[in-house]
Write an enzyme that holds these catalytic residues in place. Structure first.
Site, PDB file in Angstrom:
ATOM      1  N   ASP A  67       0.803  -1.220   0.000  1.00 43.43           N
ATOM      2  CA  ASP A  67       0.000   0.000   0.000  1.00 43.43           C
ATOM      3  C   ASP A  67       0.839   1.275   0.000  1.00 43.43           C
ATOM      4  O   ASP A  67       2.053   1.244   0.226  1.00 43.43           O
ATOM      5  CB  ASP A  67      -0.971   0.001   1.200  1.00 43.43           C
ATOM      6  CG  ASP A  67      -0.363  -0.629   2.461  1.00 43.43           C
ATOM      7  OD1 ASP A  67       0.874  -0.598   2.610  1.00 43.43           O
ATOM      8  OD2 ASP A  67      -1.115  -1.140   3.300  1.00 43.43           O
ATOM      9  N   ASN A 136      -7.667  -3.498  14.121  1.00 37.84           N
ATOM     10  CA  ASN A 136      -9.066  -3.722  13.740  1.00 37.84           C
ATOM     11  C   ASN A 136      -9.217  -4.869  12.740  1.00 37.84           C
ATOM     12  O   ASN A 136     -10.261  -5.056  12.142  1.00 37.84           O
ATOM     13  CB  ASN A 136      -9.669  -2.440  13.154  1.00 37.84           C
ATOM     14  CG  ASN A 136      -9.013  -2.018  11.855  1.00 37.84           C
ATOM     15  OD1 ASN A 136      -8.028  -2.621  11.425  1.00 37.84           O
ATOM     16  ND2 ASN A 136      -9.537  -0.983  11.221  1.00 37.84           N
ATOM     17  N   HIS A 138      -7.457  -5.231   9.907  1.00 37.52           N
ATOM     18  CA  HIS A 138      -7.143  -4.968   8.487  1.00 37.52           C
ATOM     19  C   HIS A 138      -5.852  -5.683   8.081  1.00 37.52           C
ATOM     20  O   HIS A 138      -4.961  -5.911   8.889  1.00 37.52           O
ATOM     21  CB  HIS A 138      -7.121  -3.468   8.166  1.00 37.52           C
ATOM     22  CG  HIS A 138      -5.963  -2.682   8.680  1.00 37.52           C
ATOM     23  ND1 HIS A 138      -6.060  -1.361   9.067  1.00 37.52           N
ATOM     24  CD2 HIS A 138      -4.651  -2.994   8.861  1.00 37.52           C
ATOM     25  CE1 HIS A 138      -4.886  -0.908   9.442  1.00 37.52           C
ATOM     26  NE2 HIS A 138      -4.015  -1.871   9.341  1.00 37.52           N
ATOM     27  N   GLU A 143      -9.838  -2.281   5.146  1.00 35.70           N
ATOM     28  CA  GLU A 143     -10.498  -2.054   6.420  1.00 35.70           C
ATOM     29  C   GLU A 143     -11.720  -2.978   6.562  1.00 35.70           C
ATOM     30  O   GLU A 143     -12.194  -3.549   5.565  1.00 35.70           O
ATOM     31  CB  GLU A 143     -10.938  -0.580   6.505  1.00 35.70           C
ATOM     32  CG  GLU A 143      -9.804   0.430   6.345  1.00 35.70           C
ATOM     33  CD  GLU A 143      -8.926   0.572   7.597  1.00 35.70           C
ATOM     34  OE1 GLU A 143      -8.841  -0.372   8.419  1.00 35.70           O
ATOM     35  OE2 GLU A 143      -8.300   1.645   7.743  1.00 35.70           O
TER      36      GLU A 143
HETATM   37  C1  F6R Z   1       1.370  -1.752   6.115  1.00 33.77           C
HETATM   38  C2  F6R Z   1       0.078  -2.415   6.193  1.00 33.77           C
HETATM   39  C3  F6R Z   1      -0.723  -2.465   7.452  1.00 33.77           C
HETATM   40  C4  F6R Z   1       0.103  -2.788   8.697  1.00 33.77           C
HETATM   41  C5  F6R Z   1      -0.769  -2.794   9.942  1.00 33.77           C
HETATM   42  C6  F6R Z   1       0.028  -3.026  11.201  1.00 33.77           C
HETATM   43  O1  F6R Z   1       1.914  -1.861   4.823  1.00 33.77           O
HETATM   44  O2  F6R Z   1      -0.340  -2.903   5.199  1.00 33.77           O
HETATM   45  O3  F6R Z   1      -1.728  -3.423   7.311  1.00 33.77           O
HETATM   46  O4  F6R Z   1       0.719  -4.030   8.538  1.00 33.77           O
HETATM   47  O5  F6R Z   1      -1.454  -1.579  10.058  1.00 33.77           O
HETATM   48  O6  F6R Z   1       0.889  -1.939  11.400  1.00 33.77           O
HETATM   49  P1  F6R Z   1       2.067  -1.999  12.472  1.00 33.77           P
HETATM   50  O7  F6R Z   1       3.028  -3.032  12.013  1.00 33.77           O
HETATM   51  O8  F6R Z   1       2.684  -0.626  12.456  1.00 33.77           O
HETATM   52  O9  F6R Z   1       1.436  -2.354  13.778  1.00 33.77           O
END
Ligand code: F6R
Length: 242
Positions: A67, A136, A138, A143
């Protein structure tokens, strides 16, 4: 779904690092799917170290990130382009032309999503996709409520995600409200997936991912249906599992 329980973040990072290196060594033209955020940073440090020690080369590796924020230029320190360059690409022997992230400042975002999908398809099938886990549920920026048949698309970040990612920005108001994200179906087409989760604040989400029902209300639950997925969790993240 294979579950690997490790003691802490360091061990999680090393475990995943070894798997990535094994994949890179065993496939002729490996394609890796990569994530940003706090979770994979230790893994990237492990890969940099292994590359410096000549244990592995990334010369033949192609990467696709999950992303990118919409509105952030590749040179913006909060962009995922910048994150990947700083935390991994600039420190290993990978060919920058083989590293791909969606362009968050494309003039036509919808076309950019289609082009990103097409580029993945043209390149091949992702051999190993690394995922983190949102509190959450995702995966990438898909989401809760995102269709399981989604492909790369524009997405609105929910309040919980903006809140969670505000730590990287000076002000919460600076966190972009939209992103381009690989779709759930796109992710599920990867040959192999490793999801990493560390820390107590991921425990509830890990429990739902492993023991909950498969529902679009909790995107990561779809991984229960993937034929080759490993969830690597430390003790704190595993603390609520039966
Ligand atoms: C990042 C991504 C997100 C993160 C998720 C966890 O490229 O796709 O899904 O993996 O938000 O984020 P952290 O690792 O910062 O807790």
């Amino acid at each position: 779904m294979k579950i690997v329980k490790v003691s802490d973040y360091q061990e999680m990072s090393e475990w995943a690092g070894k798997q990535v290196i094994e994949k890179v060594k065993s496939v002729r033209q490996p394609i890796l799917g990569l994530a940003t955020g706090s979770t994979p940073e230790g893994l990237y440090r492990y890969l940099i170290e292994a590359n410096k020690n000549h244990d592995v080369s990334f010369e033949n590796v192609t990467t696709f990130n999950l992303d990118e924020y919409i509105g952030l230029d590749r040179d913006d320190p909060n962009s995922y382009h910048y994150f990947m360059k700083e935390k991994l690409f600039d420190q290993i022997d990978i060919d920058p032309n083989r590293t791909h992230l969606p362009n968050g400042v494309a003039a036509d975002i919808e076309q950019e999503c289609l082009d990103y999908e097409a580029l993945i398809k043209k390149t091949g099938v992702i051999d190993l996709q690394i995922l983190g886990l949102g509190v959450n549920g995702h995966i990438a920026f898909n989401e809760p409520g995102t269709s399981f048949t989604s492909r790369t698309q524009r997405t609105d970040l929910v309040e919980e995600t903006i809140e969670a990612n505000a730590r990287f920005f000076e002000n919460k108001a600076d966190v972009p409200t939209q992103a381009i994200t690989m779709g759930i179906e796109t992710i599920m087409e990867s040959k192999e997936i490793i999801l990493l989760a560390s820390g107590e604040n991921k425990a509830e989400a890990v429990k739902r991912l492993v023991e909950g029902e498969v529902t679009e209300d909790f995107p990561a639950s779809i991984l229960q249906k993937h034929p080759h997925v490993t969830i690597v969790i430390d003790e704190a993240a595993a603390s609520l599992l039966k």
